[in-house]
Design an enzyme around this catalytic site. Structure first.
Site, mmCIF file in Angstrom:
data_model
loop_
_atom_site.group_PDB
_atom_site.id
_atom_site.type_symbol
_atom_site.label_atom_id
_atom_site.label_comp_id
_atom_site.label_asym_id
_atom_site.label_seq_id
_atom_site.Cartn_x
_atom_site.Cartn_y
_atom_site.Cartn_z
ATOM 1 N N ASN A 9 -12.499 16.313 0.017
ATOM 2 C CA ASN A 9 -13.334 15.146 -0.286
ATOM 3 C C ASN A 9 -14.806 15.527 -0.164
ATOM 4 O O ASN A 9 -15.168 16.418 0.603
ATOM 5 C CB ASN A 9 -13.025 13.999 0.689
ATOM 6 C CG ASN A 9 -13.809 12.724 0.372
ATOM 7 O OD1 ASN A 9 -13.876 12.307 -0.769
ATOM 8 N ND2 ASN A 9 -14.420 12.136 1.396
ATOM 9 N N THR A 10 -15.642 14.848 -0.933
ATOM 10 C CA THR A 10 -17.075 15.008 -0.786
ATOM 11 C C THR A 10 -17.646 13.675 -0.335
ATOM 12 O O THR A 10 -17.232 12.615 -0.813
ATOM 13 C CB THR A 10 -17.736 15.477 -2.116
ATOM 14 O OG1 THR A 10 -19.145 15.521 -1.908
ATOM 15 C CG2 THR A 10 -17.414 14.568 -3.287
ATOM 16 N N HIS A 11 -18.549 13.747 0.658
ATOM 17 C CA HIS A 11 -19.073 12.511 1.267
ATOM 18 C C HIS A 11 -20.593 12.611 1.315
ATOM 19 O O HIS A 11 -21.126 13.638 1.774
ATOM 20 C CB HIS A 11 -18.484 12.344 2.675
ATOM 21 C CG HIS A 11 -18.905 11.080 3.348
ATOM 22 N ND1 HIS A 11 -18.367 9.850 3.031
ATOM 23 C CD2 HIS A 11 -19.816 10.868 4.319
ATOM 24 C CE1 HIS A 11 -18.957 8.925 3.789
ATOM 25 N NE2 HIS A 11 -19.827 9.512 4.577
ATOM 26 N N ILE A 23 -8.592 4.893 0.592
ATOM 27 C CA ILE A 23 -8.093 5.793 1.633
ATOM 28 C C ILE A 23 -6.731 6.312 1.188
ATOM 29 O O ILE A 23 -5.832 5.521 0.896
ATOM 30 C CB ILE A 23 -7.938 5.031 2.978
ATOM 31 C CG1 ILE A 23 -9.285 4.413 3.386
ATOM 32 C CG2 ILE A 23 -7.421 5.961 4.075
ATOM 33 C CD1 ILE A 23 -10.389 5.430 3.548
ATOM 34 N N LEU A 24 -6.579 7.612 1.128
ATOM 35 C CA LEU A 24 -5.317 8.188 0.661
ATOM 36 C C LEU A 24 -4.247 8.038 1.754
ATOM 37 O O LEU A 24 -4.529 8.179 2.944
ATOM 38 C CB LEU A 24 -5.520 9.660 0.304
ATOM 39 C CG LEU A 24 -6.403 9.877 -0.939
ATOM 40 C CD1 LEU A 24 -6.788 11.340 -1.076
ATOM 41 C CD2 LEU A 24 -5.667 9.395 -2.192
ATOM 42 N N ASP A 32 -7.990 14.247 6.171
ATOM 43 C CA ASP A 32 -6.853 14.013 7.080
ATOM 44 C C ASP A 32 -6.580 12.509 7.073
ATOM 45 O O ASP A 32 -7.144 11.771 6.256
ATOM 46 C CB ASP A 32 -7.139 14.578 8.486
ATOM 47 C CG ASP A 32 -8.278 13.841 9.185
ATOM 48 O OD1 ASP A 32 -8.707 14.317 10.248
ATOM 49 O OD2 ASP A 32 -8.737 12.795 8.669
ATOM 50 N N ALA A 33 -5.776 12.038 7.993
ATOM 51 C CA ALA A 33 -5.317 10.639 7.924
ATOM 52 C C ALA A 33 -6.434 9.645 8.230
ATOM 53 O O ALA A 33 -6.326 8.461 7.939
ATOM 54 C CB ALA A 33 -4.165 10.424 8.906
ATOM 55 N N GLY A 34 -7.551 10.145 8.763
ATOM 56 C CA GLY A 34 -8.639 9.238 9.136
ATOM 57 C C GLY A 34 -9.578 8.958 7.974
ATOM 58 O O GLY A 34 -9.361 9.425 6.853
ATOM 59 N N ARG A 83 0.855 -1.205 0.000
ATOM 60 C CA ARG A 83 0.000 0.000 0.000
ATOM 61 C C ARG A 83 0.885 1.247 0.000
ATOM 62 O O ARG A 83 0.579 2.244 -0.655
ATOM 63 C CB ARG A 83 -0.878 -0.034 1.267
ATOM 64 C CG ARG A 83 -1.946 1.008 1.308
ATOM 65 C CD ARG A 83 -3.185 0.544 0.562
ATOM 66 N NE ARG A 83 -4.184 1.604 0.564
ATOM 67 C CZ ARG A 83 -5.481 1.433 0.373
ATOM 68 N NH1 ARG A 83 -5.943 0.229 0.132
ATOM 69 N NH2 ARG A 83 -6.320 2.435 0.380
HETATM 70 C C1 GRF Z 1 -20.542 10.628 -4.461
HETATM 71 O O1 GRF Z 1 -21.798 10.670 -3.821
HETATM 72 C C2 GRF Z 1 -19.448 10.675 -3.447
HETATM 73 O O2 GRF Z 1 -19.726 11.482 -2.331
HETATM 74 C C3 GRF Z 1 -19.390 9.242 -3.022
HETATM 75 O O3 GRF Z 1 -19.538 8.498 -4.220
HETATM 76 C C4 GRF Z 1 -20.309 9.285 -5.116
HETATM 77 C C5 GRF Z 1 -19.498 9.427 -6.364
HETATM 78 O O4 GRF Z 1 -20.368 9.790 -7.370
HETATM 79 N N1 GRF Z 1 -18.128 8.946 -2.378
HETATM 80 P P1 GRF Z 1 -19.743 10.219 -8.805
HETATM 81 O O5 GRF Z 1 -18.695 9.169 -9.164
HETATM 82 O O6 GRF Z 1 -19.143 11.585 -8.629
HETATM 83 O O7 GRF Z 1 -20.934 10.224 -9.716
#
Ligand code: GRF
Length: 201
Positions: free
Chosen positions: A104-106, A91-92, A138-140, A64
Site C-alpha cells: 500500500n502507499t499512504h 480496508i482489505l 497487514d490486518a490493521g 463485508r
Molecule cells: C494517494 O495519495 C494514496 O496514497 C492515497 O490516495 C491517493 C490516491 O491517488 N491513499 P491516485 O488515485 O493514485 O491519484
C-alpha cells in the site's frame, strides 16, 4: 512478475505503474486493475492501457466477509505475484490478505496520520514535514511493515490539495521504484523489517 492494482479514484499512482511497466526492464506488468466503485478515472486509465478491470462493490454484498471473499476470488483469477493498493479506499479483509502479499502507499509518514484523511490531518496538526510511506498491508489500518518512506515539506499557504499534490509527485516515484525492486529482487519480511533481495540461502 504479475501485478494486480486496486484503485478507488483518479489512479495517478496506477498510471505511474502502467508507464513504468511499459518498459520490459522494469520487470513487472499490471495484469489487472480492480476497484470498489465504477466510473472512476483509475478504471479509464486501465482501459486506455488495455488492462482488464473488475469492480467489486461492498454494497453489492450482504456482508463485508462476502465482499472480501469475492474480491479475493476476482484477484486470484489474475494470478498476481503482488497486489498493489494505490489509493484503494477500503480496508482489505482477511481472505485477501491471506491469499496475496499486498503493498500500500499512504500519503503520510506512518505511524503519523493513518487513515483516509492523512493529508488533511497533517495540515490540521501543523506539521512542517510530512511525506509518504510504502508498506506491506497487514490486518490493521496502515499498520503494516514499512518498505520505504520519503519526506515532503509543507509550505506556507498549503491547502489539502496543494500538499497532497506535492506528496503525490514524490509518492508515485517511490511506489514505482519499490514495486520494481520487489519484482526484480524479491523481498523477505522478518517481523517489522522488510528486506529487498531474496534471503541468503
Ligand atoms: C494517494 O495519495 C494514496 O496514497 C492515497 O490516495 C491517493 C490516491 O491517488 N491513499 P491516485 O488515485 O493514485 O491519484
Amino acid at each position: 512478475f504479475r501485478l494486480v492494482v486496486l484503485v478507488s479514484g483518479s489512479g495517478t499512482n496506477l498510471q505511474a505503474l502502467l508507464d513504468a511497466a511499459s518498459d520490459d526492464a522494469y520487470g513487472a506488468t499490471v495484469v489487472a486493475v480492480g476497484a470498489d466503485r465504477d466510473d472512476i478515472e483509475g478504471l479509464a486509465r486501465a482501459g486506455r492501457a488495455g488492462v482488464p478491470t473488475f469492480v467489486e462493490r461492498v454494497g453489492d454484498h450482504s456482508t463485508r466477509e462476502e465482499w472480501d471473499e469475492s474480491l479475493a476470488e476476482r484477484i486470484a483469477g489474475h494470478r498476481p505475484d503482488l497486489v498493489v493498493s494505490a489509493g484503494f479506499m477500503k480496508i482489505l479483509g482477511p481472505r485477501v490478505l491471506a491469499a496475496f502479499p499486498v503493498v500500500n502507499t499512504h500519503p503520510a509518514l506512518l505511524p503519523s496520520f493513518p487513515g483516509a484523511h492523512a493529508v488533511r490531518d497533517a495540515l490540521a496538526y501543523g506539521v512542517r514535514v510530512t511525506g509518504c510511506t510504502v508498506h506491506l498491508v497487514d490486518a490493521g489500518v496502515d499498520t503494516g511493515p514499512v518498505i520505504a518512506q520519503e519526506a515532503v515539506p509543507v509550505r506556507e499557504g498549503d491547502d489539502e490539495e496543494s500538499l497532497h499534490e506535492r506528496i503525490k509527485t514524490v509518492e508515485r516515484g517511490l511506489l514505482v521504484e519499490m514495486v520494481g525492486r520487489m519484482a526484480r529482487e524479491g523481498w523477505t519480511t522478518t517481523g517489522r523489517t522488510v528486506r529487498l533481495g531474496t534471503a541468503r540461502a
